[in-house]
Design a protein around this motif. Structure first.
Motif, mmCIF file in Angstrom:
data_model
loop_
_atom_site.group_PDB
_atom_site.id
_atom_site.type_symbol
_atom_site.label_atom_id
_atom_site.label_comp_id
_atom_site.label_asym_id
_atom_site.label_seq_id
_atom_site.Cartn_x
_atom_site.Cartn_y
_atom_site.Cartn_z
ATOM 1 N N GLY A 13 43.866 32.847 29.095
ATOM 2 C CA GLY A 13 45.025 32.437 29.905
ATOM 3 C C GLY A 13 45.284 30.952 29.752
ATOM 4 O O GLY A 13 45.776 30.294 30.672
ATOM 5 N N LEU A 38 47.762 35.921 26.270
ATOM 6 C CA LEU A 38 48.572 37.106 25.968
ATOM 7 C C LEU A 38 49.856 36.696 25.247
ATOM 8 O O LEU A 38 50.371 37.443 24.412
ATOM 9 N N VAL A 114 43.363 43.632 34.396
ATOM 10 C CA VAL A 114 43.341 42.266 33.860
ATOM 11 C C VAL A 114 42.263 41.430 34.568
ATOM 12 O O VAL A 114 41.406 40.816 33.924
ATOM 13 N N ILE A 141 37.403 32.292 36.931
ATOM 14 C CA ILE A 141 38.372 31.818 37.918
ATOM 15 C C ILE A 141 38.649 32.953 38.898
ATOM 16 O O ILE A 141 39.257 33.968 38.538
ATOM 17 N N LYS A 160 39.490 39.513 43.012
ATOM 18 C CA LYS A 160 38.766 38.242 42.973
ATOM 19 C C LYS A 160 37.424 38.358 43.709
ATOM 20 O O LYS A 160 36.450 37.695 43.345
ATOM 21 N N ALA A 189 48.638 27.120 44.007
ATOM 22 C CA ALA A 189 49.176 26.057 43.156
ATOM 23 C C ALA A 189 50.521 26.541 42.610
ATOM 24 O O ALA A 189 50.731 27.747 42.441
HETATM 25 N N1 LIG Z 1 48.230 29.627 41.030
HETATM 26 C C1 LIG Z 1 47.581 30.020 42.092
HETATM 27 O O1 LIG Z 1 48.062 29.867 43.224
HETATM 28 C C2 LIG Z 1 46.192 30.612 41.946
HETATM 29 C C3 LIG Z 1 45.323 30.537 43.047
HETATM 30 C C4 LIG Z 1 44.045 31.078 42.910
HETATM 31 C C5 LIG Z 1 43.652 31.654 41.714
HETATM 32 N N2 LIG Z 1 44.526 31.720 40.667
HETATM 33 C C6 LIG Z 1 44.039 32.317 39.419
HETATM 34 O O2 LIG Z 1 44.060 31.327 38.421
HETATM 35 C C7 LIG Z 1 44.129 31.953 37.133
HETATM 36 C C8 LIG Z 1 45.174 31.250 36.288
HETATM 37 O O3 LIG Z 1 46.434 31.400 36.905
HETATM 38 P P1 LIG Z 1 47.567 30.280 36.865
HETATM 39 O O4 LIG Z 1 47.853 29.935 38.282
HETATM 40 O O5 LIG Z 1 47.215 29.215 35.925
HETATM 41 O O6 LIG Z 1 48.795 31.187 36.352
HETATM 42 P P2 LIG Z 1 49.746 31.091 35.079
HETATM 43 O O7 LIG Z 1 50.643 32.272 35.222
HETATM 44 O O8 LIG Z 1 50.378 29.730 35.002
HETATM 45 O O9 LIG Z 1 48.779 31.263 33.825
HETATM 46 C C9 LIG Z 1 48.146 32.466 33.529
HETATM 47 C C10 LIG Z 1 48.110 32.657 32.025
HETATM 48 O O10 LIG Z 1 47.367 33.865 31.784
HETATM 49 C C11 LIG Z 1 48.028 34.593 30.774
HETATM 50 N N3 LIG Z 1 47.702 36.010 30.926
HETATM 51 C C12 LIG Z 1 48.164 36.875 31.857
HETATM 52 N N4 LIG Z 1 47.673 38.088 31.641
HETATM 53 C C13 LIG Z 1 46.882 38.006 30.554
HETATM 54 C C14 LIG Z 1 46.101 38.951 29.826
HETATM 55 N N5 LIG Z 1 46.082 40.253 30.166
HETATM 56 N N6 LIG Z 1 45.378 38.504 28.757
HETATM 57 C C15 LIG Z 1 45.433 37.212 28.376
HETATM 58 N N7 LIG Z 1 46.172 36.281 29.008
HETATM 59 C C16 LIG Z 1 46.884 36.681 30.091
HETATM 60 C C17 LIG Z 1 49.508 34.324 30.984
HETATM 61 O O11 LIG Z 1 50.269 34.551 29.787
HETATM 62 C C18 LIG Z 1 49.502 32.855 31.396
HETATM 63 O O12 LIG Z 1 49.684 31.993 30.288
HETATM 64 C C19 LIG Z 1 44.388 33.432 37.392
HETATM 65 O O13 LIG Z 1 43.171 34.149 37.250
HETATM 66 C C20 LIG Z 1 44.860 33.458 38.845
HETATM 67 O O14 LIG Z 1 44.578 34.678 39.450
HETATM 68 C C21 LIG Z 1 45.786 31.197 40.752
#
Ligand SMILES: NC(=O)c1ccc[n+]([C@@H]2O[C@H](COP(=O)([O-])OP(=O)(O)OC[C@H]3O[C@@H](n4cnc5c(N)ncnc54)[C@H](O)[C@@H]3O)[C@@H](O)[C@H]2O)c1
Length: 254
Positions: A13, A38, A114, A141, A160, A189
């Motif tokens: 990701g 992805l 996922v 994460i 999670k 975020a």
């Molecule tokens: N943003 C928030 O508020 C938040 C809070 C807590 C946890 N998270 C976690 O942080 C992690 C990153 O999220 P983010 O906020 O950077 O989001 P984001 O959407 O900006 O980035 C996620 C990336 O993961 C890729 N992705 C999605 N499904 C995929 C798959 N099956 N295989 C490979 N790549 C894949 C997407 O193309 C994207 O580039 C995630 O696990 C999310 O659950 C996010």
């Protein structure tokens, strides 16, 4: 000297948000980074940016829910750089915010495929490589929603919670192989993730204000906050830390 000079890092990701910031931070500190996502266009953009800044990176297209693709991702790092020192299982997403009883089985299964199967597969395929090399580090994460859930994303928070429990169990299974396994729990975020979860292209001022009101530090998390925590856990400074989760939440869970 960077903390990660020459180390081989795989970040899933890594084409956006937390993963992108983490990949860039590792590269700035001397690592060679496999930028796995992805979305191949995103992976190429981030890897290209790292290379333009003088770092070492390689894009890789992967769906972390598919075993053959995850196996190929780990093998790519082995072929390129002869191993993997750190795996960051960051790829994840949320179903649209909805009460649990309004979600379909397909939405439930997709988020588990996922967020949970993806972490399982990453660990399954990297651990033999790390064992053969005499050690390594895994950072998963998760989310603050795993320890202090709020309404609307319950199955997502369940994924999670599963990640946190697997982190602890796996830390025990691998400790004597010099492999450490930890997690990071970010709070909300304004990344692409929020678009999927809320259905809003930009976080509305009202939603942002509500989220901030629940965070004692008075702001949302940033990708840089998460990158700092991940790189700490992956660094030699964290040598005695395994099976834990670091809350990057501005005090939200206290
Ligand atoms: N943003 C928030 O508020 C938040 C809070 C807590 C946890 N998270 C976690 O942080 C992690 C990153 O999220 P983010 O906020 O950077 O989001 P984001 O959407 O900006 O980035 C996620 C990336 O993961 C890729 N992705 C999605 N499904 C995929 C798959 N099956 N295989 C490979 N790549 C894949 C997407 O193309 C994207 O580039 C995630 O696990 C999310 O659950 C996010």
């Amino acid at each position: 000297m960077g903390r990660f000079d020459g180390r081989r890092i795989v970040v899933t990701g890594a084409g956006s948000g937390f993963g992108e910031a983490t990949a860039r931070r590792f590269a700035e500190e001397g690592a060679r980074v496999l930028v796995a996502d992805l979305d191949d266009e995103r992976a190429r953009r981030v890897a290209g940016g790292i290379e333009s800044a003088g770092g070492v990176a390689e894009p890789f297209t992967v769906n972390v829910a598919e075993e053959d693709q995850v196996a190929a991702m780990i093998q790519r790092s082995v072929n390129l750089w002869d191993g993997v020192d750190v795996l960051v299982n960051n790829a994840g997403y949320s179903h649209r915010q909805k009460l649990l009883w309004k979600l379909t089985v397909e939405e439930f299964d997709a988020v588990f495929a996922v967020n949970v199967r993806g972490v399982f597969l990453g660990c399954k395929h990297v651990i033999p490589v790390m064992m053969a090399a005499g050690g390594g580090v895994i950072v998963n994460i998760a989310s603050i929603g795993a320890v202090a859930p709020r309404p609307g994303v319950t199955p997502y928070n369940g994924t999670k919670g599963a990640v946190l429990t697997m982190t602890k169990g796996l830390a025990l299974e691998t400790a004597r192989h010099n492999i450490r396994v930890n997690a990071v729990n970010p709070v909300a975020a304004a990344t692409g993730f929020m678009k999927t979860a809320t259905g809003q292209d930009e976080l509305s001022a009202e939603l942002e204000a509500n989220l901030i009101a629940s965070i004692p530090r008075g702001r949302l998390a940033t990708p840089a906050d998460v990158a700092a925590a991940v790189t700490f856990l992956a660094s030699d400074d964290a040598d005695f830390i395994t099976g834990t989760a670091l809350n990057v939440d501005g005090g939200r869970s206290v």
